[in-house]
Scaffold this motif. Structure first.
Motif, PDB file in Angstrom:
ATOM      1  N   CYS A  81       0.824  -1.212   0.000  1.00 22.57           N
ATOM      2  CA  CYS A  81       0.000   0.000   0.000  1.00 22.57           C
ATOM      3  C   CYS A  81       0.855   1.258   0.000  1.00 22.57           C
ATOM      4  CB  CYS A  81      -0.880   0.037   1.252  1.00 22.57           C
ATOM      5  SG  CYS A  81      -2.154  -1.225   1.317  1.00 22.57           S
ATOM      6  N   LEU A  82       2.110   1.141   0.479  1.00 24.40           N
ATOM      7  CA  LEU A  82       2.962   2.311   0.646  1.00 24.40           C
ATOM      8  C   LEU A  82       3.660   2.721  -0.643  1.00 24.40           C
ATOM      9  CD1 LEU A  82       4.621   1.312   4.049  1.00 24.40           C
ATOM     10  CD2 LEU A  82       2.507   2.575   3.652  1.00 24.40           C
ATOM     11  N   TYR A  83       3.417   2.008  -1.718  1.00 21.85           N
ATOM     12  CA  TYR A  83       4.036   2.326  -3.004  1.00 21.85           C
ATOM     13  C   TYR A  83       3.738   3.763  -3.394  1.00 21.85           C
ATOM     14  CZ  TYR A  83       5.617   1.240  -7.768  1.00 21.85           C
ATOM     15  OH  TYR A  83       6.292   1.200  -8.958  1.00 21.85           O
ATOM     16  N   ASN A  84       4.786   4.538  -3.733  1.00 26.44           N
ATOM     17  CA  ASN A  84       4.586   5.962  -3.992  1.00 26.44           C
ATOM     18  C   ASN A  84       5.699   6.517  -4.869  1.00 26.44           C
ATOM     19  OD1 ASN A  84       6.672   7.639  -2.107  1.00 26.44           O
ATOM     20  ND2 ASN A  84       6.097   5.703  -1.141  1.00 26.44           N
ATOM     21  N   SER A  85       5.509   7.761  -5.298  1.00 25.23           N
ATOM     22  CA  SER A  85       6.524   8.503  -6.041  1.00 25.23           C
ATOM     23  C   SER A  85       6.498   9.932  -5.501  1.00 25.23           C
ATOM     24  CB  SER A  85       6.239   8.453  -7.543  1.00 25.23           C
ATOM     25  OG  SER A  85       7.258   9.098  -8.281  1.00 25.23           O
ATOM     26  N   GLY A  86       7.046  10.873  -6.243  1.00 23.76           N
ATOM     27  CA  GLY A  86       7.023  12.252  -5.783  1.00 23.76           C
ATOM     28  C   GLY A  86       7.868  13.163  -6.656  1.00 23.76           C
ATOM     29  N   GLY A 126      -1.617   6.681   4.319  1.00 22.80           N
ATOM     30  CA  GLY A 126      -0.835   7.754   4.921  1.00 22.80           C
ATOM     31  C   GLY A 126       0.229   8.316   4.011  1.00 22.80           C
ATOM     32  N   GLU A 127       0.270   7.859   2.753  1.00 23.80           N
ATOM     33  CA  GLU A 127       1.183   8.413   1.756  1.00 23.80           C
ATOM     34  C   GLU A 127       0.413   9.454   0.957  1.00 23.80           C
ATOM     35  OE1 GLU A 127       4.271   8.233   1.091  1.00 23.80           O
ATOM     36  OE2 GLU A 127       5.004   6.587   2.313  1.00 23.80           O
ATOM     37  N   PRO A 177       9.722   4.938  -7.902  1.00 20.86           N
ATOM     38  CA  PRO A 177       8.885   4.292  -6.890  1.00 20.86           C
ATOM     39  C   PRO A 177       9.658   3.230  -6.114  1.00 20.86           C
ATOM     40  CG  PRO A 177       7.695   4.502  -8.956  1.00 20.86           C
ATOM     41  CD  PRO A 177       9.116   4.888  -9.231  1.00 20.86           C
ATOM     42  N   PRO A 178       9.750   3.383  -4.784  1.00 24.34           N
ATOM     43  CA  PRO A 178      10.615   2.521  -3.968  1.00 24.34           C
ATOM     44  C   PRO A 178       9.971   1.187  -3.630  1.00 24.34           C
ATOM     45  CG  PRO A 178       9.577   4.152  -2.587  1.00 24.34           C
ATOM     46  CD  PRO A 178       9.099   4.424  -3.988  1.00 24.34           C
ATOM     47  N   ALA A 179       9.999   0.246  -4.556  1.00 20.35           N
ATOM     48  CA  ALA A 179       9.401  -1.061  -4.302  1.00 20.35           C
ATOM     49  C   ALA A 179      10.031  -1.737  -3.092  1.00 20.35           C
ATOM     50  CB  ALA A 179       9.550  -1.955  -5.539  1.00 20.35           C
ATOM     51  N   GLY A 180      11.329  -1.503  -2.872  1.00 20.07           N
ATOM     52  CA  GLY A 180      11.999  -2.102  -1.727  1.00 20.07           C
ATOM     53  C   GLY A 180      11.458  -1.610  -0.403  1.00 20.07           C
ATOM     54  N   GLU A 181      10.855  -0.437  -0.389  1.00 21.97           N
ATOM     55  CA  GLU A 181      10.267   0.132   0.821  1.00 21.97           C
ATOM     56  C   GLU A 181       8.764  -0.090   0.870  1.00 21.97           C
ATOM     57  OE1 GLU A 181      11.352   4.236   0.938  1.00 21.97           O
ATOM     58  OE2 GLU A 181      13.428   3.842   0.362  1.00 21.97           O
ATOM     59  N   SER A 182       8.231  -0.757  -0.127  1.00 20.19           N
ATOM     60  CA  SER A 182       6.774  -0.912  -0.235  1.00 20.19           C
ATOM     61  C   SER A 182       6.375  -2.371  -0.410  1.00 20.19           C
ATOM     62  CB  SER A 182       6.248  -0.078  -1.409  1.00 20.19           C
ATOM     63  OG  SER A 182       6.632   1.260  -1.288  1.00 20.19           O
ATOM     64  N   GLY A 183       6.987  -3.218   0.378  1.00 16.29           N
ATOM     65  CA  GLY A 183       6.616  -4.628   0.349  1.00 16.29           C
ATOM     66  C   GLY A 183       6.952  -5.330  -0.939  1.00 16.29           C
ATOM     67  N   GLY A 184       7.932  -4.812  -1.682  1.00  7.84           N
ATOM     68  CA  GLY A 184       8.329  -5.448  -2.932  1.00  7.84           C
ATOM     69  C   GLY A 184       7.356  -5.238  -4.072  1.00  7.84           C
TER      70      GLY A 184
END
Length: 249
Positions: free
Chosen positions: A120-125, A142-143, A227-234
């Protein structure tokens, strides 16, 4: 009847007034992508740590005029070769929707996100002037789509992640899921505003006094976060951008 001298003075006055208006008016819109390749941009190198080698560079690519990031390994933001201070930035984005069991609640001493599904935390910016980022994520986790900085301050998450504005937190349903959304970012001096799909969601005035943040007031590149897949459960999702344009005073 107006004399020739008065007419000349009036003419000069009109010219001077036009010059002032012209100087105050914003410049023309300029596309930041040519729709074909990444000309004008550079992929920032990923960083390793200790004996860990640096990861491969992120694989940003253009597909039919759309910029696509994510869907693979690698790390590194996509950074403009030019620098910008005051600007209007206008573009559309689409964010992957990989997770379903999301929560914006923070728990524990480390203030970890309570989402059962970490994807769920998958994001960019979008980062600018070095220090500011308009986060592009899912409010359900919360992102938020809002303004964040790294600053040690009361209320900062994990000690140094500070939301200057949580943006769309109070606007459920404003971001269209699995569809294109329009984002407009304006930076003028210490004032930063953000509009999502025509609705203003952020209006922040930030004038940092810490010497370490002095460069945040100066021009810097605009960068798009991989997008940080490593920080977002892969999660192997994507972020897509299109119709990105900018204008400066």
């Amino acid at each position: 009847m107006i004399s020739r001298a008065h007419a000349t003075i009036a003419s000069w006055t009109l010219v001077a007034a036009a010059a002032v208006v012209s100087a105050q008016a914003p410049g023309d819109w300029k596309p930041l992508f040519n729709g074909t390749d990444l000309t004008g941009w550079t992929v920032a190198a990923g960083r390793g740590g200790g004996n860990t080698p640096a990861p491969p560079p992120a694989q940003w690519k253009m597909e039919n005029g759309v910029l696509v990031g994510g869907q693979g390994t690698g790390r590194g933001s996509l950074v403009t070769n030019e620098q910008y201070k005051d600007f209007d930035l206008d573009f559309e984005f689409m964010l992957a929707e990989p997770g379903t069991k999301c929560s914006a609640e923070l728990i524990g001493e480390k203030q970890e996100n309570a989402s059962e599904d970490k994807s769920c935390l998958y994001n960019s910016g979008v980062t600018f002037r070095t220090g500011y980022q308009v986060n592009i994520g899912r409010r359900e986790a919360g992102e938020f789509i809002g303004i964040v900085v790294h600053r040690t301050a009361p209320g900062a998450i994990r000690g140094n992640v500070l939301w200057l504005s949580t943006g769309d937190e109070k606007f459920p349903g404003l971001r269209k899921k699995e569809d294109w959304n329009r984002l407009q970012i304006t930076a003028k001096g210490p004032q930063i505003t953000v509009r999502l799909n025509g609705k203003q969601i952020c209006d922040v005035k930030d004038d940092p006094t810490d010497p370490a943040e002095a460069r945040w007031k100066e021009a810097g590149p605009i960068s798009l976060q991989w997008p940080p897949a490593g920080e977002s459960g892969g999660a192997q999702g994507f972020i897509k951008y299109r119709n990105m344009k900018i204008r400066v005073p």
